[in-house]
Design an enzyme around this catalytic site. Sequence first.
Site, PDB file in Angstrom:
ATOM      1  N   GLU A 250      10.138  -2.291  -2.693  1.00  0.00           N
ATOM      2  CA  GLU A 250       9.954  -2.433  -1.245  1.00  0.00           C
ATOM      3  C   GLU A 250      11.295  -2.179  -0.554  1.00  0.00           C
ATOM      4  O   GLU A 250      11.365  -1.455   0.427  1.00  0.00           O
ATOM      5  CB  GLU A 250       9.407  -3.830  -0.911  1.00  0.00           C
ATOM      6  CG  GLU A 250       9.204  -4.020   0.594  1.00  0.00           C
ATOM      7  CD  GLU A 250       8.515  -5.313   0.981  1.00  0.00           C
ATOM      8  OE1 GLU A 250       7.830  -5.916   0.136  1.00  0.00           O
ATOM      9  OE2 GLU A 250       8.652  -5.719   2.149  1.00  0.00           O
ATOM     10  N   ARG A 328       7.540 -17.035   3.456  1.00  0.00           N
ATOM     11  CA  ARG A 328       6.205 -17.080   2.834  1.00  0.00           C
ATOM     12  C   ARG A 328       6.065 -18.299   1.910  1.00  0.00           C
ATOM     13  O   ARG A 328       4.969 -18.807   1.710  1.00  0.00           O
ATOM     14  CB  ARG A 328       5.875 -15.769   2.102  1.00  0.00           C
ATOM     15  CG  ARG A 328       4.395 -15.608   1.803  1.00  0.00           C
ATOM     16  CD  ARG A 328       4.068 -14.245   1.204  1.00  0.00           C
ATOM     17  NE  ARG A 328       3.671 -13.251   2.194  1.00  0.00           N
ATOM     18  CZ  ARG A 328       2.456 -13.123   2.722  1.00  0.00           C
ATOM     19  NH1 ARG A 328       1.489 -13.938   2.347  1.00  0.00           N
ATOM     20  NH2 ARG A 328       2.193 -12.190   3.602  1.00  0.00           N
ATOM     21  N   GLU A 730      -2.005  -9.144  -4.409  1.00  0.00           N
ATOM     22  CA  GLU A 730      -1.153 -10.254  -4.830  1.00  0.00           C
ATOM     23  C   GLU A 730      -1.897 -11.547  -5.181  1.00  0.00           C
ATOM     24  O   GLU A 730      -1.510 -12.229  -6.143  1.00  0.00           O
ATOM     25  CB  GLU A 730      -0.124 -10.575  -3.741  1.00  0.00           C
ATOM     26  CG  GLU A 730       0.879  -9.484  -3.489  1.00  0.00           C
ATOM     27  CD  GLU A 730       1.626  -9.715  -2.192  1.00  0.00           C
ATOM     28  OE1 GLU A 730       1.031  -9.538  -1.112  1.00  0.00           O
ATOM     29  OE2 GLU A 730       2.813 -10.095  -2.263  1.00  0.00           O
TER      30      GLU A 730
HETATM   31  N1  MTE Z   1      -0.800  -2.959  -8.882  1.00  0.00           N
HETATM   32  C1  MTE Z   1      -0.214  -1.992  -9.622  1.00  0.00           C
HETATM   33  N2  MTE Z   1      -0.923  -1.386 -10.575  1.00  0.00           N
HETATM   34  N3  MTE Z   1       1.097  -1.646  -9.429  1.00  0.00           N
HETATM   35  C2  MTE Z   1       1.869  -2.265  -8.476  1.00  0.00           C
HETATM   36  O1  MTE Z   1       3.047  -1.941  -8.318  1.00  0.00           O
HETATM   37  N4  MTE Z   1       1.960  -3.993  -6.703  1.00  0.00           N
HETATM   38  C3  MTE Z   1       1.404  -5.259  -6.233  1.00  0.00           C
HETATM   39  C4  MTE Z   1      -0.110  -5.113  -6.026  1.00  0.00           C
HETATM   40  N5  MTE Z   1      -0.733  -4.521  -7.175  1.00  0.00           N
HETATM   41  C5  MTE Z   1       1.266  -3.299  -7.688  1.00  0.00           C
HETATM   42  C6  MTE Z   1      -0.097  -3.593  -7.919  1.00  0.00           C
HETATM   43  C7  MTE Z   1       1.992  -5.717  -4.994  1.00  0.00           C
HETATM   44  S1  MTE Z   1       3.431  -6.581  -5.054  1.00  0.00           S
HETATM   45  C8  MTE Z   1       1.401  -5.506  -3.789  1.00  0.00           C
HETATM   46  S2  MTE Z   1       2.048  -6.121  -2.360  1.00  0.00           S
HETATM   47  C9  MTE Z   1       0.169  -4.735  -3.673  1.00  0.00           C
HETATM   48  O2  MTE Z   1      -0.317  -4.261  -4.922  1.00  0.00           O
HETATM   49  C10 MTE Z   1       0.442  -3.537  -2.758  1.00  0.00           C
HETATM   50  O3  MTE Z   1      -0.663  -2.722  -2.625  1.00  0.00           O
HETATM   51  P1  MTE Z   1      -1.890  -3.076  -1.639  1.00  0.00           P
HETATM   52  O4  MTE Z   1      -1.274  -3.498  -0.358  1.00  0.00           O
HETATM   53  O5  MTE Z   1      -2.619  -1.816  -1.568  1.00  0.00           O
HETATM   54  O6  MTE Z   1      -2.646  -4.189  -2.288  1.00  0.00           O
HETATM   55  N1  HPA Z   2       5.015  -9.565   2.339  1.00  0.00           N
HETATM   56  C1  HPA Z   2       5.571  -8.530   1.703  1.00  0.00           C
HETATM   57  N2  HPA Z   2       6.586  -7.871   2.163  1.00  0.00           N
HETATM   58  C2  HPA Z   2       7.101  -8.246   3.326  1.00  0.00           C
HETATM   59  C3  HPA Z   2       6.575  -9.314   4.036  1.00  0.00           C
HETATM   60  C4  HPA Z   2       5.467 -10.010   3.526  1.00  0.00           C
HETATM   61  O1  HPA Z   2       4.954 -10.973   4.110  1.00  0.00           O
HETATM   62  N3  HPA Z   2       7.314  -9.461   5.144  1.00  0.00           N
HETATM   63  C5  HPA Z   2       8.254  -8.501   5.066  1.00  0.00           C
HETATM   64  N4  HPA Z   2       8.131  -7.763   3.981  1.00  0.00           N
HETATM   65 MO1  MOS Z   3       4.318  -6.808  -2.681  1.00  0.00          MO
HETATM   66  S1  MOS Z   3       5.652  -8.254  -3.271  1.00  0.00           S
HETATM   67  O1  MOS Z   3       4.297  -7.384  -1.027  1.00  0.00           O
HETATM   68  O2  MOS Z   3       5.321  -5.425  -2.663  1.00  0.00           O
END
Ligand code: MTE
Ligand code: HPA
Ligand code: MOS
Length: 776
Positions: A250, A328, A730
């Site tokens: 990120e 958070r 998550e």
């Molecule tokens: N799943 C896979 N296969 N690889 C990833 O890097 N990242 C996780 C989750 N699932 C991740 C994953 C994290 S930290 C987040 S915030 C969300 O996927 C981000 O994607 P989304 O917003 O589409 O759920």
């Molecule tokens: N989640 C994940 N990434 C972020 C957030 C959050 O709430 N706020 C800023 N970056």
């Molecule tokens: Mo997920 S820790 O919000 O990239």
Amino acid sequence: MHKNKTNNELNTKLDAVSKSLKRSIKNLDSYTHVRGESLYVDDVNMRQGTFHAVVFDSPKAHGKIKHIDYSKAEALEGVIRIFSYKDIPGQNEIGGIIADEPLFAEKDVHFWGMPIALIVAKTEFIARKARGLIDIEIEDLPVITTAKEAKAKGSFINAPRSFSLGDSEKAFTNCDYIFEGETFSNGQEHLYIEAQGAYAEPMENGNIKITSSTQGPTAVQKTVARVLGVAMHKIEVDVTRLGGGFGGKEDQATPWAVMAALATYHLNQSVKLILNRHDDLRMTGKRHPYESTYKIGLSKDLKILAYEAEFLQNAGAAADLSPAVAERTLFHATNSYYVPNVEVTVASCRTNLPPNTAFRGFGGPQGMFVIESAIAKAAHEIGVHPRAIQEANLLDENDTFSYGQIAKKVEAKNSWNSAKSIYDLDALEQEVKDFNSNNSSFKKGIALMPICFGISFTNTPMNHARALVHIYLDGSVGISTAAVEMGQGVNTKMMQIAANVFSIPIEKIKIETTNTTRVANTSPSAASSTADLNGKATLMACNALVERLKLVASEDLNVSEKDITFKNEVIYVNDKKTDLTWTELISKAMLKRVALTENAHYATPEIHFDKTKEKGHPFAYHVYGTAITTVTVDCTRGTYEFDSVKIVHDYGKSMSEGIDLGQVEGALAQGIGWMTMEEIAYNEDGRLLSNALSTYKIPDIFSVPKDVEVIPVETQGHELAILKSKAVGEPPLMYGIGAYFAIQNAIKAFNPNYDLKFHAPMTPEKVLMGLYGNKK
Ligand code: MTE
Ligand code: HPA
Ligand code: MOS
């Protein structure tokens, strides 16, 4: 995998699940993944003469740089140039939230692995060899590795923050039971399969194109522009997909892209910088370790009347995302429980570790571990099962969270009760009891873990996204959004949305790379909100195009727009098929000079938060669920195996059950790893000891639960979730917290005098100490 169940209800549900799984769409990427054809940064076709870069980093955690001698390295055949802070034309500053992080160290180093210089050479091998020839002299300064030490020395990132509800101090005077204690949860290595990296190419007029493995293309673009002192429009960032991010990309994909761009800027040549695994492990931040204290007060009927906690977050040497992660933690401090009197405080403590960063759950898991520990402690002391306390305090409709949001469409009790009945908790508990009375050297433990996770970036202004949809003149479609595919299947979801609205086959749709030139000013793909935000924007863009096309069709067919629908590539009037096809309609629209491109912007409605009062409505909605974890502990060795994890999860109305199930299973394994076996270790000099996969263990196929079952809880979904399909990335990680307490319960079955410790991960060494030591 599924054992025979006597429970009819369960069988019916499982049937329904497997049927819909069959119907569910396949992950778009599965074809190229399986054939090894998916493209990552390292697969970019390099331009002739591309240079390769390696980072020279600090061999000390804290100190003053007295002297650096690059001459031997520079003299090595094939070395092009070595860049340091002196070569930065703009600002040597990459902090996203707080400007406290230099790209390259100047006079001091603040963590072991802190970048000092970039060696650019004809090959990576030469650059690596040159790294070994650099002489550096550093005068040691005192090293802080723990949050507690940092607090004692007043070393903070920013001012602590507190959320408060009711009056906890007063409420404690009315409690029948009060317990206090401390907890520790360790960091966690992201261990994405694709290490950090970027490829920068010079374009005309000093423009630079960067291919980056980042969750935040705009963060990369903005920071490159700042460091080079150029306008953002000169920098284009492109992302095909990531081999995993998990939050680790990120913010922390940025420095490597900036370094590659800096070298390209000076050399006018393409530069590739990809960290090898050792460099990545040493130089990048991880999940934040937390040291926390709690005080919990209960009534005789096990209602939690008051809860206080202080969270000390080990932020590392710079802010990175720590303040947002800390926030958070406060939002999730009471998990899925209603507590009328709450006072929770978090401090981001500055230490000499690599800056810790986003990791799946983003501080939420750390907060939830503490209240689950407090409940376990209270249950142990009172002499009840922890689940009696959990159950007595589950969140209800219209309860108030400590941050002021009123809980709506709450599924806490629904998921809890569904898990209990569907999986027959009584029978499971009886099995554990029977096993434990018949076995002396093996003991089983069982634990329930309810979750409640808020969906939206906690920072309200970040909750927006855009989609750019082109219909090409042959009727095929290209979609660009801010969504970054990192294995979570978001591209497949975008594709489904467009296929549904246009009613055309997925073969006619292409999800384009994520690119700052096509979609600008984006938030990172994070906070589990990527599909909601980008999906809603895609939906809006596709709907707008359909409305426009209906007008064309109504003129062509001489009927009212209201009567027109699109079905399987054909235009229908009043549900009757016409001769007009999708492709013909697009040709007609072209002849009429109708725009076949739409750009839509979505910003989550309703959400707001006032940081001066620490109150508001920060989340679009919450995701709920309950997991039942059963473990068997080998009381001679201290080892353990998870028999099963049985989950009832709130998907809302899942739009891709196969993908969502994959997210639940993956997150669960990652959560169990964090709680039980993944042990990050730094020595007191701040050197990472768990610096290779021989010393850092993540769950493998042998250590994941033997049986994982996931059943959707029947819910209405939520209007703010894309097509009512709730965010899933998550939340399920936190089911893994149940693993810690299941093991703890097994230890208690062996050693009833065990003095409960809340110190994660629960490694076999700690299990042994619990089984044979730690007596009160
Ligand atoms: N799943 C896979 N296969 N690889 C990833 O890097 N990242 C996780 C989750 N699932 C991740 C994953 C994290 S930290 C987040 S915030 C969300 O996927 C981000 O994607 P989304 O917003 O589409 O759920
Ligand atoms: N989640 C994940 N990434 C972020 C957030 C959050 O709430 N706020 C800023 N970056
Ligand atoms: Mo997920 S820790 O919000 O990239």
